[in-house]
Design an enzyme around this catalytic site. Structure first.
Site, PDB file in Angstrom:
ATOM      1  N   ASP A 304      51.773  40.313  25.834  1.00  0.00           N
ATOM      2  CA  ASP A 304      50.840  40.063  26.925  1.00  0.00           C
ATOM      3  C   ASP A 304      49.666  41.016  26.736  1.00  0.00           C
ATOM      4  O   ASP A 304      49.808  42.073  26.112  1.00  0.00           O
ATOM      5  CB  ASP A 304      51.540  40.318  28.260  1.00  0.00           C
ATOM      6  CG  ASP A 304      50.591  40.200  29.433  1.00  0.00           C
ATOM      7  OD1 ASP A 304      49.889  39.182  29.518  1.00  0.00           O
ATOM      8  OD2 ASP A 304      50.542  41.138  30.249  1.00  0.00           O
ATOM      9  N   THR A 373      31.518  43.643  48.990  1.00  0.00           N
ATOM     10  CA  THR A 373      32.101  42.491  49.681  1.00  0.00           C
ATOM     11  C   THR A 373      32.010  41.289  48.753  1.00  0.00           C
ATOM     12  O   THR A 373      31.199  41.260  47.815  1.00  0.00           O
ATOM     13  CB  THR A 373      31.362  42.156  50.992  1.00  0.00           C
ATOM     14  OG1 THR A 373      30.028  41.730  50.691  1.00  0.00           O
ATOM     15  CG2 THR A 373      31.324  43.367  51.926  1.00  0.00           C
ATOM     16  N   THR A 376      28.317  39.756  49.032  1.00  0.00           N
ATOM     17  CA  THR A 376      27.181  40.427  48.379  1.00  0.00           C
ATOM     18  C   THR A 376      27.454  40.721  46.912  1.00  0.00           C
ATOM     19  O   THR A 376      26.528  40.753  46.100  1.00  0.00           O
ATOM     20  CB  THR A 376      26.883  41.755  49.087  1.00  0.00           C
ATOM     21  OG1 THR A 376      28.011  42.634  48.958  1.00  0.00           O
ATOM     22  CG2 THR A 376      26.590  41.527  50.563  1.00  0.00           C
ATOM     23  N   MET A 378      28.013  43.442  45.594  1.00  0.00           N
ATOM     24  CA  MET A 378      27.312  44.679  45.251  1.00  0.00           C
ATOM     25  C   MET A 378      27.881  45.812  46.092  1.00  0.00           C
ATOM     26  O   MET A 378      28.492  45.582  47.135  1.00  0.00           O
ATOM     27  CB  MET A 378      25.799  44.572  45.528  1.00  0.00           C
ATOM     28  CG  MET A 378      25.038  43.625  44.636  1.00  0.00           C
ATOM     29  SD  MET A 378      23.244  43.794  44.866  1.00  0.00           S
ATOM     30  CE  MET A 378      23.089  43.417  46.611  1.00  0.00           C
TER      31      MET A 378
END
Length: 678
Positions: A304, A373, A376, A378
């Site tokens: 993996d 968030t 945004t 940013m």
């Protein structure tokens, strides 16, 4: 083996537990899975029957003689069972963690406009659930309201959080994943028993480990020898009748037990313990000794990516400035925009700046945090003098600023082409440059994979990443090939295909999505940094989370194969020696000419049978320390290794029984005479 390890294995509590387990295994149902030991145990119960009902069977042999043989046979089986009980046998891959996760999960359901907590297992298709940052999504569903980032690493293997919102390709969510920011309302889309977790449980339970070629070869050898010696014993009765010689049935059973390869059958578990003990010296916990042995035959290693080849968190590795911007200014803006960022990515930016040894002007101003968030995409800070710093995704930052320098766009494209994640940095709505975030490959892997290649082991990386990212990581890590955008069933099919081609497959992984493949592989090595489901499905756990630890395990596996081969040679040679010890003594009375074959000059047929039977019982516990210590592993040609084993263990296996049986004969002859049996 260290003193502490010896104490752990041979502690009073452990030995008593093994003794008890050996007694519990004392039944034909347990032995039916092992044809060799099954025959031994049937012989034991048959002898008990002869002892209790000699008249019924018209057996004129002394009842005491039958009883002694029955007791020795019981000791033989108990010793073999004790060796078996001293190791922890591997069970099937466990899925208890997944089931507990499913049953312990709770959900905040929306009913009649109100929120209320319910058990996740009671959710029905069409129910609406609200999930906030830090909470686990309780079941598969579709986002119908809100935007949030979701950590799907345990399911897909992709380390970067994914933005989930209503509509489009990113609206579906999977049960067991974690919301990392904001909140979303999802509508459950899976029927009870048909969720992703349910599929994982079914895949793991349906996975079945394959026997290695060596295991198959040894089983075939033991069964073949057992059949041959059974035929030998069966033909002795008509031969004895031809010479008017009475051979007690108990004697024939004792002969059968001495001849069939009970020694190696009882020592296989001790060899397994040796492997389990030695891998712990490399910080690897093995649940099963046979898995360590299987490593000696590994042809293919499936790995993996996230958490196995890479660290699992995207980390800052370089800065790329706009044409008119100084590197110092870009790093200062990156520093301020990451001051309030507690994510691994944000911390890695600060760490990289410290490593560059750049003198950053520290501000004394108070500042306002601007958290990341999903809307945004940013984050940054606002200083009290009005200065603003931001960093974030290229498209959102470009929209926020309104313009992006060509050289920064080129850097963003270059980073994306290499499979990395670009973060664009601004100061006062001016783009200064980009930060290169990448899933960092663990140190030294390329050289270690080269060693695996020299050992004839092919390495294949399976990842949920897109082909571009997968190709970049595969090239940097040095694996032979890769499979991108792989799902759990894809990994499972790769392993099954290799096994159908006769290859022995090892699998390393750390996520819930790796659990089915870890359960199917001949050798499943879970990273300690991984999920509990992965650890339970595997038969080894690497405490250092180093995928190339398989190199050391392979070397130990080859040593165990040598040990098993050496002891098998010794066991077969033992059987030959015991055959020539017992047969001449049995026929000596009826055929005086057999005296020339009585090389040991055993005192009587009864003494010969009992001496051989006692030696057969005692040799098992005497060889356990050798099996656990193992045969020293030194690289050499197969022909040279064969000659060495034949010389030491073949010749030794012929000589030692002659000495041991004769010694026992000398000891027990006076006792037998006093009992009137000789």
């Amino acid at each position: 083996m260290t003193t502490m390890q010896k104490e752990q294995i041979f502690s009073k509590k452990f030995v008593l537990s093994a003794c008890w387990q050996a007694c519990l295994k004392f039944n034909p149902m347990y032995m039916v899975k092992n044809p060799v030991m099954f025959v031994v145990e049937i012989g034991f119960f048959a002898t008990i029957l002869f002892t209790l009902f000699p008249q019924m069977l018209h057996d004129d042999s002394p009842r005491l003689y039958n009883a002694i043989i029955a007791i020795i046979l019981g000791i033989t089986i108990w010793f073999a069972n004790f060796a078996e009980a001293m190791t922890q046998g591997r069970g099937k891959a466990q899925v208890e963690t997944l089931k507990k996760t499913k049953t312990s999960m709770r959900a905040r359901i929306i009913k009649e406009g109100k929120e209320q907590w319910v058990e996740a297992s009671t959710l029905m298709k069409g129910d609406r659930v609200i999930v906030r940052a830090g909470e686990v999504i309780p079941n598969d569903g579709e986002v119908i309201e809100g935007v949030a980032t979701v950590d799907e690493s345990a399911i897909t293997g992709e380390s970067a959080p994914v933005v989930k919102e209503r509509g489009g390709d990113f609206s579906s969510v999977t049960g067991g994943t974690i919301v990392t920011s904001d909140e979303i309302i999802i509508e459950i889309t899976s029927l009870p028993g048909a969720s992703f977790l349910d599929q994982m449980i079914a895949l793991i339970e349906g996975a079945k480990r394959q026997k290695t070629p060596n295991e198959i070869a040894l089983s075939t050898l033991l069964v073949s020898l057992t059949i041959i010696f059974l035929l030998v014993v069966v033909t002795l009765k008509p031969m004895a009748d031809y010479f008017d010689l009475m051979i007690p049935l108990a004697t024939l059973i004792a002969l059968m037990v001495c001849l069939i390869p009970t020694t190696i059958g009882g020592l296989l578990s001790a060899i397994g313990i040796a492997g389990m003990d030695r891998v712990t010296q490399f910080n690897v916990i093995a649940k099963d000794g046979r898995a360590v042995e299987a490593c000696g035959d590994v042809d293919v290693l499936i790995l993996d990516k996230t958490g196995t080849i890479t660290y699992g968190n995207r980390m800052a590795t370089s800065f790329h400035t706009a044409q008119t911007v100084e590197l110092q200014d870009l790093m200062e803006a990156a520093y301020y925009s990451s001051l309030a960022d507690d994510t691994p990515e944000g911390k890695s930016i600060l760490t990289l700046i410290e490593q560059k040894d750049v003198d950053i002007t520290r501000t004394t101003q108070t500042f306002e945090e601007v958290p990341f968030t999903a809307q945004t995409r940013m984050s940054g800070i606002n200083l009290e003098d009005g200065t603003t710093y931001r960093k974030g995704a290229f498209d959102t930052v470009k929209k926020y600023v309104g313009f992006c320098p060509n050289e920064v766009e080129a850097a963003v494209q270059m980073i994306s082409n290499k499979g990395g994640t670009p973060l664009v940095v601004t100061k006062n709505k001016e783009i200064l440059g980009a930060i290169y975030l990448k899933d960092v490959v663990k140190e030294g892997l390329k050289e270690r994979f080269q060693l695996l290649r020299k050992m004839g082991i092919q390495t294949i990386m399976c990842t949920g990443d897109n082909p571009l990212t997968a190709a970049a990581i595969a090239e940097e890590a040095g694996v032979d090939s890769f499979i991108a955008e792989s799902k759990p069933e894809d990994k499972l099919e790769v392993i099954r295909k290799a096994q159908r081609e006769g290859k022995v497959v090892a699998m390393t992984g750390d996520g819930t999505n790796d659990a089915p493949a870890l359960a199917q592989a001949n050798v499943g090595v879970a990273m300690n940094s991984g999920t509990n489901a992965a650890k339970e499905a595997a038969n080894m756990v690497d405490l250092d989370s180093n995928p190339t630890k398989i190199i050391e395990i392979v070397q130990i596996g080859k040593q165990l194969l040598m040990t098993r081969g050496a002891l098998t040679t010794f066991s077969i040679a033992n059987d030959v020696a015991k055959y020539f010890a017992i047969i001449p003594a049995i026929f000596l009375i009826g055929i005086p000419g057999m005296q020339m074959f009585n090389l040991m000059h055993l005192s009587s047929p009864i003494s010969a049978v009992l001496s051989a039977l006692l030696f057969n019982a005692l040799i098992i516990p005497l060889l356990i320390p050798i099996a656990m210590k193992g045969v020293p592993y030194r690289p050499m040609s197969a022909n040279r290794l064969l000659r060495k084993n034949l010389l030491i263990y073949g010749v030794g296996g012929l000589v030692i029984p002659f000495i041991g049986i004769k010694l026992i004969d000398v000891i027990i002859t006076p006792i037998l005479k006093s009992l009137g049996l000789s």
